[in-house]
Design an enzyme around this catalytic site. Structure first.
Site, PDB file in Angstrom:
ATOM      1  N   CYS A   1      23.424  49.691 -21.026  1.00  0.00           N
ATOM      2  CA  CYS A   1      23.960  48.666 -20.109  1.00  0.00           C
ATOM      3  C   CYS A   1      25.368  48.235 -20.496  1.00  0.00           C
ATOM      4  CB  CYS A   1      23.039  47.462 -20.054  1.00  0.00           C
ATOM      5  SG  CYS A   1      21.325  47.908 -19.864  1.00  0.00           S
TER       6      CYS A   1
ATOM      7  N   ASN B   1      17.403  44.866 -12.845  1.00  0.00           N
ATOM      8  CA  ASN B   1      18.303  45.301 -13.916  1.00  0.00           C
ATOM      9  C   ASN B   1      18.625  46.777 -13.685  1.00  0.00           C
ATOM     10  OD1 ASN B   1      19.428  46.324 -16.263  1.00  0.00           O
ATOM     11  ND2 ASN B   1      18.059  45.224 -17.645  1.00  0.00           N
TER      12      ASN B   1
ATOM     13  N   HIS C   1      26.601  41.811 -17.628  1.00  0.00           N
ATOM     14  CA  HIS C   1      25.504  42.719 -17.275  1.00  0.00           C
ATOM     15  C   HIS C   1      24.348  41.879 -16.741  1.00  0.00           C
ATOM     16  CE1 HIS C   1      22.226  45.392 -17.264  1.00  0.00           C
ATOM     17  NE2 HIS C   1      21.712  45.001 -18.414  1.00  0.00           N
TER      18      HIS C   1
HETATM   19  N1  ACO Z   1       3.779  38.917 -15.825  1.00  0.00           N
HETATM   20  C1  ACO Z   1       3.106  37.874 -16.354  1.00  0.00           C
HETATM   21  N2  ACO Z   1       3.133  37.574 -17.665  1.00  0.00           N
HETATM   22  C2  ACO Z   1       3.897  38.349 -18.457  1.00  0.00           C
HETATM   23  C3  ACO Z   1       4.633  39.444 -17.959  1.00  0.00           C
HETATM   24  C4  ACO Z   1       4.546  39.727 -16.576  1.00  0.00           C
HETATM   25  N3  ACO Z   1       5.227  40.741 -15.988  1.00  0.00           N
HETATM   26  N4  ACO Z   1       5.313  40.015 -18.978  1.00  0.00           N
HETATM   27  C5  ACO Z   1       5.011  39.299 -20.084  1.00  0.00           C
HETATM   28  N5  ACO Z   1       4.147  38.296 -19.783  1.00  0.00           N
HETATM   29  C6  ACO Z   1       3.606  37.298 -20.665  1.00  0.00           C
HETATM   30  C7  ACO Z   1       3.609  37.753 -22.098  1.00  0.00           C
HETATM   31  O1  ACO Z   1       2.501  38.575 -22.360  1.00  0.00           O
HETATM   32  C8  ACO Z   1       3.559  36.443 -22.842  1.00  0.00           C
HETATM   33  O2  ACO Z   1       2.241  35.963 -22.849  1.00  0.00           O
HETATM   34  P1  ACO Z   1       1.652  35.284 -24.181  1.00  0.00           P
HETATM   35  O3  ACO Z   1       2.508  34.072 -24.408  1.00  0.00           O
HETATM   36  O4  ACO Z   1       0.255  35.005 -23.793  1.00  0.00           O
HETATM   37  O5  ACO Z   1       1.818  36.316 -25.244  1.00  0.00           O
HETATM   38  C9  ACO Z   1       4.378  35.516 -21.945  1.00  0.00           C
HETATM   39  O6  ACO Z   1       4.416  36.145 -20.650  1.00  0.00           O
HETATM   40  C10 ACO Z   1       5.801  35.298 -22.442  1.00  0.00           C
HETATM   41  O7  ACO Z   1       6.332  36.541 -22.864  1.00  0.00           O
HETATM   42  P2  ACO Z   1       7.782  36.673 -23.436  1.00  0.00           P
HETATM   43  O8  ACO Z   1       8.021  38.096 -23.855  1.00  0.00           O
HETATM   44  O9  ACO Z   1       8.077  35.586 -24.400  1.00  0.00           O
HETATM   45  O10 ACO Z   1       8.593  36.392 -22.109  1.00  0.00           O
HETATM   46  P3  ACO Z   1      10.104  36.086 -21.962  1.00  0.00           P
HETATM   47  O11 ACO Z   1      10.274  34.766 -21.393  1.00  0.00           O
HETATM   48  O12 ACO Z   1      10.897  36.465 -23.182  1.00  0.00           O
HETATM   49  O13 ACO Z   1      10.507  37.126 -20.833  1.00  0.00           O
HETATM   50  C11 ACO Z   1      11.577  39.256 -20.605  1.00  0.00           C
HETATM   51  C12 ACO Z   1      10.344  38.511 -21.051  1.00  0.00           C
HETATM   52  C13 ACO Z   1      11.765  39.026 -19.128  1.00  0.00           C
HETATM   53  C14 ACO Z   1      11.399  40.739 -20.882  1.00  0.00           C
HETATM   54  C15 ACO Z   1      12.794  38.718 -21.367  1.00  0.00           C
HETATM   55  O14 ACO Z   1      12.544  38.682 -22.737  1.00  0.00           O
HETATM   56  C16 ACO Z   1      14.041  39.507 -21.149  1.00  0.00           C
HETATM   57  O15 ACO Z   1      14.555  39.590 -20.042  1.00  0.00           O
HETATM   58  N6  ACO Z   1      14.614  40.082 -22.212  1.00  0.00           N
HETATM   59  C17 ACO Z   1      15.819  40.846 -22.149  1.00  0.00           C
HETATM   60  C18 ACO Z   1      15.508  42.188 -21.647  1.00  0.00           C
HETATM   61  C19 ACO Z   1      16.751  43.013 -21.494  1.00  0.00           C
HETATM   62  O16 ACO Z   1      17.824  42.534 -21.286  1.00  0.00           O
HETATM   63  N7  ACO Z   1      16.604  44.274 -21.605  1.00  0.00           N
HETATM   64  C20 ACO Z   1      17.705  45.145 -21.425  1.00  0.00           C
HETATM   65  C21 ACO Z   1      17.127  46.423 -21.091  1.00  0.00           C
HETATM   66  S1  ACO Z   1      18.170  47.333 -20.049  1.00  0.00           S
HETATM   67  C22 ACO Z   1      18.757  48.729 -20.806  1.00  0.00           C
HETATM   68  O17 ACO Z   1      19.485  48.678 -21.766  1.00  0.00           O
HETATM   69  C23 ACO Z   1      18.335  50.042 -20.208  1.00  0.00           C
END
Ligand code: ACO
Length: 322
Positions: free
Chosen positions: A112, A278, A248
Protein backbone atom coordinates in the site's frame (compact mmCIF):
# COMPACT_ATOMS: atom_id res chain seq x y z
CA UNK A 1 13.67 20.14 -15.58
CA UNK A 2 11.19 19.64 -12.75
CA UNK A 3 8.49 17.01 -12.21
CA UNK A 4 4.88 18.02 -12.78
CA UNK A 5 1.81 15.89 -12.10
CA UNK A 6 -0.49 16.78 -15.01
CA UNK A 7 -3.27 14.18 -15.26
CA UNK A 8 -5.09 11.50 -13.30
CA UNK A 9 -7.38 8.58 -14.16
CA UNK A 10 -9.05 5.63 -12.46
CA UNK A 11 -10.94 2.45 -13.15
CA UNK A 12 -12.84 0.12 -10.86
CA UNK A 13 -14.60 -3.14 -11.71
CA UNK A 14 -18.38 -3.01 -12.17
CA UNK A 15 -19.41 -5.41 -9.42
CA UNK A 16 -20.33 -3.53 -6.20
CA UNK A 17 -20.37 -5.64 -3.03
CA UNK A 18 -21.99 -4.36 0.17
CA UNK A 19 -21.32 -5.49 3.73
CA UNK A 20 -24.35 -7.78 3.90
CA UNK A 21 -22.65 -10.07 1.39
CA UNK A 22 -20.24 -11.22 4.12
CA UNK A 23 -23.05 -12.05 6.56
CA UNK A 24 -23.79 -15.09 4.40
CA UNK A 25 -20.56 -16.93 5.22
CA UNK A 26 -18.81 -15.31 8.23
CA UNK A 27 -20.07 -14.05 11.55
CA UNK A 28 -20.17 -10.32 11.00
CA UNK A 29 -22.58 -7.47 10.40
CA UNK A 30 -22.94 -4.34 8.32
CA UNK A 31 -22.88 -2.36 11.57
CA UNK A 32 -19.55 -3.91 12.74
CA UNK A 33 -17.85 -3.35 9.39
CA UNK A 34 -19.06 0.25 9.06
CA UNK A 35 -18.16 1.25 12.60
CA UNK A 36 -14.75 -0.50 12.70
CA UNK A 37 -13.58 0.33 9.18
CA UNK A 38 -15.84 2.96 7.57
CA UNK A 39 -16.36 0.60 4.61
CA UNK A 40 -19.83 0.59 3.02
CA UNK A 41 -19.10 -1.03 -0.35
CA UNK A 42 -16.15 -2.34 -2.33
CA UNK A 43 -15.66 -3.54 -5.94
CA UNK A 44 -14.86 -7.12 -6.95
CA UNK A 45 -13.08 -7.89 -10.20
CA UNK A 46 -14.73 -10.49 -12.42
CA UNK A 47 -13.20 -13.97 -12.51
CA UNK A 48 -11.40 -13.25 -15.77
CA UNK A 49 -10.54 -9.63 -14.96
CA UNK A 50 -7.00 -9.11 -13.71
CA UNK A 51 -4.80 -6.31 -12.38
CA UNK A 52 -3.36 -5.54 -15.84
CA UNK A 53 -6.92 -5.11 -17.18
CA UNK A 54 -7.82 -2.62 -14.46
CA UNK A 55 -4.56 -0.71 -14.95
CA UNK A 56 -4.98 -0.60 -18.73
CA UNK A 57 -8.51 0.80 -18.40
CA UNK A 58 -7.41 3.44 -15.87
CA UNK A 59 -4.75 4.66 -18.32
CA UNK A 60 -7.20 4.61 -21.25
CA UNK A 61 -9.72 6.59 -19.18
CA UNK A 62 -7.08 9.19 -18.31
CA UNK A 63 -5.89 9.44 -21.93
CA UNK A 64 -9.49 9.95 -23.12
CA UNK A 65 -10.35 12.53 -20.46
CA UNK A 66 -7.19 14.62 -21.00
CA UNK A 67 -6.83 13.85 -24.74
CA UNK A 68 -3.32 12.52 -24.21
CA UNK A 69 -1.05 10.63 -26.54
CA UNK A 70 0.69 7.69 -24.95
CA UNK A 71 3.23 6.66 -27.58
CA UNK A 72 5.85 9.04 -26.17
CA UNK A 73 5.62 7.83 -22.56
CA UNK A 74 9.19 6.91 -21.62
CA UNK A 75 8.75 5.16 -18.27
CA UNK A 76 5.95 3.08 -16.74
CA UNK A 77 5.94 2.36 -13.02
CA UNK A 78 3.29 -0.05 -11.72
CA UNK A 79 2.80 -0.45 -7.97
CA UNK A 80 1.01 -3.69 -7.16
CA UNK A 81 1.08 -6.78 -4.96
CA UNK A 82 -1.38 -8.62 -7.17
CA UNK A 83 0.39 -8.90 -10.53
CA UNK A 84 -1.29 -11.25 -13.00
CA UNK A 85 1.95 -13.23 -12.91
CA UNK A 86 5.41 -12.65 -11.39
CA UNK A 87 7.02 -12.54 -14.84
CA UNK A 88 6.48 -10.70 -17.14
CA UNK A 89 5.87 -7.59 -15.06
CA UNK A 90 2.62 -5.63 -15.22
CA UNK A 91 4.57 -2.66 -16.54
CA UNK A 92 5.88 -4.70 -19.50
CA UNK A 93 2.39 -5.94 -20.32
CA UNK A 94 1.05 -2.40 -20.30
CA UNK A 95 3.96 -1.10 -22.33
CA UNK A 96 2.88 -3.46 -25.11
CA UNK A 97 -0.89 -3.23 -24.71
CA UNK A 98 -0.98 0.56 -24.54
CA UNK A 99 1.50 1.08 -27.39
CA UNK A 100 4.43 2.76 -25.67
CA UNK A 101 7.40 1.42 -27.66
CA UNK A 102 9.99 3.69 -26.05
CA UNK A 103 9.01 3.18 -22.44
CA UNK A 104 11.11 1.51 -19.76
CA UNK A 105 8.86 -0.67 -17.61
CA UNK A 106 9.14 -1.61 -13.95
CA UNK A 107 6.87 -2.94 -11.20
CA UNK A 108 7.15 -1.62 -7.64
CA UNK A 109 6.66 -4.01 -4.73
CA UNK A 110 5.84 -1.83 -1.74
CA UNK A 111 2.25 -2.90 -1.05
CA UNK A 112 0.00 0.00 0.00
CA UNK A 113 3.06 2.26 0.09
CA UNK A 114 3.66 1.54 -3.61
CA UNK A 115 1.90 4.50 -5.19
CA UNK A 116 3.82 6.90 -2.93
CA UNK A 117 7.06 5.17 -3.93
CA UNK A 118 6.04 5.65 -7.57
CA UNK A 119 5.67 9.41 -7.07
CA UNK A 120 9.08 9.64 -5.42
CA UNK A 121 10.78 7.56 -8.13
CA UNK A 122 9.09 9.48 -10.97
CA UNK A 123 10.23 12.78 -9.51
CA UNK A 124 13.80 11.48 -9.22
CA UNK A 125 13.81 10.07 -12.76
CA UNK A 126 12.62 13.38 -14.20
CA UNK A 127 14.94 15.50 -12.07
CA UNK A 128 17.86 13.37 -13.29
CA UNK A 129 17.12 14.59 -16.81
CA UNK A 130 16.92 11.01 -18.13
CA UNK A 131 13.11 10.76 -18.58
CA UNK A 132 10.32 13.17 -19.53
CA UNK A 133 6.94 11.44 -19.43
CA UNK A 134 6.15 8.85 -16.78
CA UNK A 135 3.03 6.90 -15.84
CA UNK A 136 2.69 6.02 -12.16
CA UNK A 137 0.04 3.35 -11.73
CA UNK A 138 -1.39 1.72 -8.60
CA UNK A 139 -3.54 -1.29 -9.46
CA UNK A 140 -4.82 -4.26 -7.47
CA UNK A 141 -7.14 -7.22 -7.54
CA UNK A 142 -6.86 -7.92 -3.82
CA UNK A 143 -10.02 -10.02 -3.78
CA UNK A 144 -8.08 -12.70 -5.66
CA UNK A 145 -5.67 -13.04 -2.69
CA UNK A 146 -8.21 -12.51 0.09
CA UNK A 147 -8.77 -15.27 2.65
CA UNK A 148 -12.57 -15.35 2.75
CA UNK A 149 -12.48 -17.56 5.85
CA UNK A 150 -10.69 -14.83 7.87
CA UNK A 151 -13.37 -12.44 9.10
CA UNK A 152 -10.84 -9.94 10.39
CA UNK A 153 -9.39 -9.30 6.93
CA UNK A 154 -11.79 -10.42 4.19
CA UNK A 155 -14.20 -7.57 4.82
CA UNK A 156 -11.47 -5.00 4.14
CA UNK A 157 -10.30 -5.50 0.59
CA UNK A 158 -11.47 -4.30 -2.81
CA UNK A 159 -10.21 -4.02 -6.39
CA UNK A 160 -9.36 -0.93 -8.43
CA UNK A 161 -6.72 1.04 -10.29
CA UNK A 162 -5.48 4.60 -10.57
CA UNK A 163 -2.83 6.39 -12.59
CA UNK A 164 -1.14 9.76 -12.72
CA UNK A 165 0.97 11.26 -15.47
CA UNK A 166 4.19 12.98 -14.41
CA UNK A 167 5.97 15.11 -16.97
CA UNK A 168 9.12 17.20 -17.24
CA UNK A 169 8.34 20.93 -16.97
CA UNK A 170 10.16 24.23 -16.44
CA UNK A 171 8.22 24.63 -13.21
CA UNK A 172 7.17 21.45 -11.44
CA UNK A 173 4.51 20.85 -8.81
CA UNK A 174 5.85 17.88 -6.87
CA UNK A 175 7.51 19.21 -3.74
CA UNK A 176 8.89 17.44 -0.69
CA UNK A 177 8.99 13.64 -0.73
CA UNK A 178 9.47 10.90 1.85
CA UNK A 179 10.06 7.18 1.41
CA UNK A 180 11.13 4.63 3.95
CA UNK A 181 10.68 1.18 5.39
CA UNK A 182 10.63 -0.82 8.60
CA UNK A 183 11.42 -4.40 7.62
CA UNK A 184 11.17 -5.52 11.23
CA UNK A 185 7.37 -5.53 10.77
CA UNK A 186 7.41 -7.77 7.69
CA UNK A 187 5.59 -10.60 9.44
CA UNK A 188 2.71 -8.31 10.42
CA UNK A 189 1.39 -8.04 6.86
CA UNK A 190 2.34 -10.52 4.14
CA UNK A 191 1.29 -12.51 1.11
CA UNK A 192 3.31 -15.62 0.34
CA UNK A 193 3.12 -19.00 -1.32
CA UNK A 194 6.58 -20.08 -0.17
CA UNK A 195 7.14 -22.04 2.99
CA UNK A 196 9.71 -19.63 4.30
CA UNK A 197 10.35 -17.46 7.36
CA UNK A 198 9.91 -13.72 7.76
CA UNK A 199 12.23 -12.29 10.39
CA UNK A 200 12.68 -15.82 11.75
CA UNK A 201 8.94 -16.32 12.20
CA UNK A 202 6.95 -19.07 10.51
CA UNK A 203 4.27 -17.86 8.14
CA UNK A 204 1.09 -19.10 6.53
CA UNK A 205 2.04 -19.81 2.92
CA UNK A 206 -1.47 -19.84 1.48
CA UNK A 207 -1.05 -17.12 -1.17
CA UNK A 208 -3.55 -14.94 0.75
CA UNK A 209 -3.09 -11.67 2.61
CA UNK A 210 -2.31 -12.32 6.26
CA UNK A 211 -2.19 -9.45 8.72
CA UNK A 212 -1.93 -8.56 12.34
CA UNK A 213 -4.59 -5.86 12.08
CA UNK A 214 -4.03 -4.25 15.46
CA UNK A 215 -0.25 -3.99 15.02
CA UNK A 216 -0.56 -2.53 11.53
CA UNK A 217 -3.18 -0.10 12.81
CA UNK A 218 -0.94 1.21 15.61
CA UNK A 219 2.17 1.38 13.44
CA UNK A 220 0.28 3.18 10.67
CA UNK A 221 -1.05 5.88 12.98
CA UNK A 222 2.30 6.66 14.59
CA UNK A 223 4.43 6.37 11.42
CA UNK A 224 2.00 8.35 9.25
CA UNK A 225 1.74 11.13 11.82
CA UNK A 226 5.53 11.31 11.98
CA UNK A 227 5.93 11.38 8.19
CA UNK A 228 3.14 13.96 7.86
CA UNK A 229 5.14 16.32 10.06
CA UNK A 230 8.42 15.51 8.30
CA UNK A 231 6.84 16.38 4.93
CA UNK A 232 5.49 19.65 6.34
CA UNK A 233 8.91 20.58 7.69
CA UNK A 234 10.71 19.69 4.44
CA UNK A 235 8.28 21.86 2.47
CA UNK A 236 8.36 24.70 5.03
CA UNK A 237 4.60 24.47 5.60
CA UNK A 238 2.37 24.27 8.65
CA UNK A 239 -0.63 22.00 9.00
CA UNK A 240 -3.01 24.85 8.11
CA UNK A 241 -1.35 25.11 4.67
CA UNK A 242 -2.47 21.62 3.65
CA UNK A 243 -5.68 21.80 1.65
CA UNK A 244 -6.09 18.04 1.18
CA UNK A 245 -4.51 15.05 2.86
CA UNK A 246 -4.72 11.83 0.87
CA UNK A 247 -3.42 8.98 3.03
CA UNK A 248 -3.63 5.33 2.04
CA UNK A 249 -7.28 4.41 2.58
CA UNK A 250 -7.02 1.29 4.75
CA UNK A 251 -9.55 2.13 7.43
CA UNK A 252 -11.47 5.33 8.29
CA UNK A 253 -10.43 4.99 11.93
CA UNK A 254 -6.75 5.05 10.94
CA UNK A 255 -7.35 8.21 8.88
CA UNK A 256 -9.26 9.84 11.75
CA UNK A 257 -6.53 8.93 14.24
CA UNK A 258 -3.76 10.38 12.05
CA UNK A 259 -5.74 13.60 11.53
CA UNK A 260 -6.29 13.93 15.27
CA UNK A 261 -2.61 13.32 15.99
CA UNK A 262 -1.37 15.95 13.50
CA UNK A 263 -4.13 18.48 14.20
CA UNK A 264 -5.79 18.38 10.79
CA UNK A 265 -9.60 18.58 10.53
CA UNK A 266 -10.74 15.18 9.21
CA UNK A 267 -12.85 16.99 6.57
CA UNK A 268 -9.54 17.80 4.86
CA UNK A 269 -8.77 14.11 4.31
CA UNK A 270 -9.81 12.49 1.03
CA UNK A 271 -10.62 8.81 1.29
CA UNK A 272 -11.66 5.96 -0.99
CA UNK A 273 -12.15 3.25 1.63
CA UNK A 274 -15.86 3.90 2.24
CA UNK A 275 -16.86 3.11 -1.34
CA UNK A 276 -13.95 1.05 -2.72
CA UNK A 277 -12.66 -0.75 0.40
CA UNK A 278 -8.93 -1.04 0.97
CA UNK A 279 -7.47 -1.14 -2.55
CA UNK A 280 -3.80 -0.99 -1.46
CA UNK A 281 -1.70 0.85 -4.05
CA UNK A 282 -4.82 2.11 -5.87
CA UNK A 283 -6.41 3.77 -2.86
CA UNK A 284 -4.63 7.14 -3.09
CA UNK A 285 -5.32 7.85 -6.79
CA UNK A 286 -8.93 6.65 -6.34
CA UNK A 287 -9.46 9.09 -3.46
CA UNK A 288 -7.69 11.94 -5.24
CA UNK A 289 -9.61 11.44 -8.47
CA UNK A 290 -12.93 11.48 -6.62
CA UNK A 291 -11.81 14.68 -4.84
CA UNK A 292 -10.94 16.30 -8.16
CA UNK A 293 -14.19 15.15 -9.78
CA UNK A 294 -16.22 16.52 -6.86
CA UNK A 295 -14.58 19.92 -7.38
CA UNK A 296 -12.89 19.81 -3.97
CA UNK A 297 -9.29 19.73 -5.21
CA UNK A 298 -8.60 22.87 -7.23
CA UNK A 299 -5.69 24.60 -8.93
CA UNK A 300 -3.10 25.80 -6.44
CA UNK A 301 -4.26 23.52 -3.63
CA UNK A 302 -1.57 21.85 -1.58
CA UNK A 303 -2.21 18.10 -1.54
CA UNK A 304 -0.27 15.69 0.67
CA UNK A 305 -0.32 12.05 -0.44
CA UNK A 306 1.07 9.49 1.98
CA UNK A 307 0.95 5.72 1.70
CA UNK A 308 1.84 2.92 4.11
CA UNK A 309 1.67 -0.82 3.89
CA UNK A 310 3.25 -4.25 3.86
CA UNK A 311 7.01 -4.34 4.14
CA UNK A 312 6.43 -2.35 6.19
CA UNK A 313 6.74 0.64 3.86
CA UNK A 314 5.74 4.28 3.66
CA UNK A 315 6.13 6.96 0.99
CA UNK A 316 4.51 10.15 -0.17
CA UNK A 317 4.83 13.67 -1.51
CA UNK A 318 3.32 17.14 -1.41
CA UNK A 319 1.86 18.27 -4.74
CA UNK A 320 0.51 21.68 -5.71
CA UNK A 321 -2.49 20.87 -7.89
CA UNK A 322 -2.06 22.21 -11.43
N1 ACO B 1 -17.07 -8.99 12.18
C1 ACO B 1 -17.38 -9.01 13.50
N2 ACO B 1 -16.45 -9.10 14.46
C2 ACO B 1 -15.16 -9.14 14.08
C3 ACO B 1 -14.78 -9.11 12.72
C4 ACO B 1 -15.80 -9.03 11.75
N3 ACO B 1 -15.55 -8.97 10.42
N4 ACO B 1 -13.43 -9.14 12.64
C5 ACO B 1 -12.98 -9.20 13.92
N5 ACO B 1 -14.02 -9.21 14.79
C6 ACO B 1 -13.97 -9.24 16.23
C7 ACO B 1 -12.68 -9.82 16.73
O1 ACO B 1 -12.73 -11.23 16.72
C8 ACO B 1 -12.60 -9.25 18.13
O2 ACO B 1 -13.44 -10.00 18.98
P1 ACO B 1 -12.94 -10.35 20.46
O3 ACO B 1 -12.78 -9.02 21.14
O4 ACO B 1 -14.05 -11.18 20.97
O5 ACO B 1 -11.64 -11.06 20.28
C9 ACO B 1 -13.23 -7.87 17.96
O6 ACO B 1 -14.00 -7.93 16.74
C10 ACO B 1 -12.21 -6.75 17.87
O7 ACO B 1 -11.16 -7.16 17.02
P2 ACO B 1 -9.93 -6.24 16.70
O8 ACO B 1 -8.96 -6.99 15.83
O9 ACO B 1 -9.43 -5.58 17.93
O10 ACO B 1 -10.67 -5.15 15.83
P3 ACO B 1 -10.14 -3.76 15.39
O11 ACO B 1 -10.98 -2.73 15.94
O12 ACO B 1 -8.64 -3.64 15.52
O13 ACO B 1 -10.43 -3.81 13.83
C11 ACO B 1 -9.29 -4.19 11.76
C12 ACO B 1 -9.84 -4.80 13.02
C13 ACO B 1 -10.44 -3.58 10.99
C14 ACO B 1 -8.62 -5.26 10.92
C15 ACO B 1 -8.28 -3.09 12.13
O14 ACO B 1 -7.35 -3.57 13.04
C16 ACO B 1 -7.54 -2.54 10.96
O15 ACO B 1 -8.11 -1.94 10.06
N6 ACO B 1 -6.21 -2.67 10.95
C17 ACO B 1 -5.37 -2.17 9.90
C18 ACO B 1 -5.42 -3.09 8.76
C19 ACO B 1 -4.62 -2.58 7.61
O16 ACO B 1 -4.42 -1.41 7.42
N7 ACO B 1 -4.14 -3.46 6.82
C20 ACO B 1 -3.41 -3.08 5.67
C21 ACO B 1 -3.49 -4.20 4.78
S1 ACO B 1 -3.45 -3.70 3.12
C22 ACO B 1 -2.04 -4.23 2.34
O17 ACO B 1 -0.95 -3.85 2.65
C23 ACO B 1 -2.24 -5.20 1.20
Amino acid sequence: MEAKLTAIGIYAPEKVVDNHYFEQFIETSDEWIRSRTGIITRRFAAEKEFTSDLAEQAVRNMAAEYQLRLDDVDFILVATVTHDQIMPSMACQLQYRLGMPNAAALDISAACGGFGYGLVLAKGLINSGMYRKILVIGAETLTKVTDFTDRTSCILFGDGAGVVLIEAAEKGNIGACVAGADGSGGQDLYLSNQNTLINGEEILANNKIVQNGRKVFKWAVSQMSLQFNILLEKEGLSVEDIDWFVPHSANMRIIEAICKQVGLPVEKALESVSTYGNTSSASIPLALYEGVRAGKVRKGHKVMMLGFGGGLTYAGAIVEWA
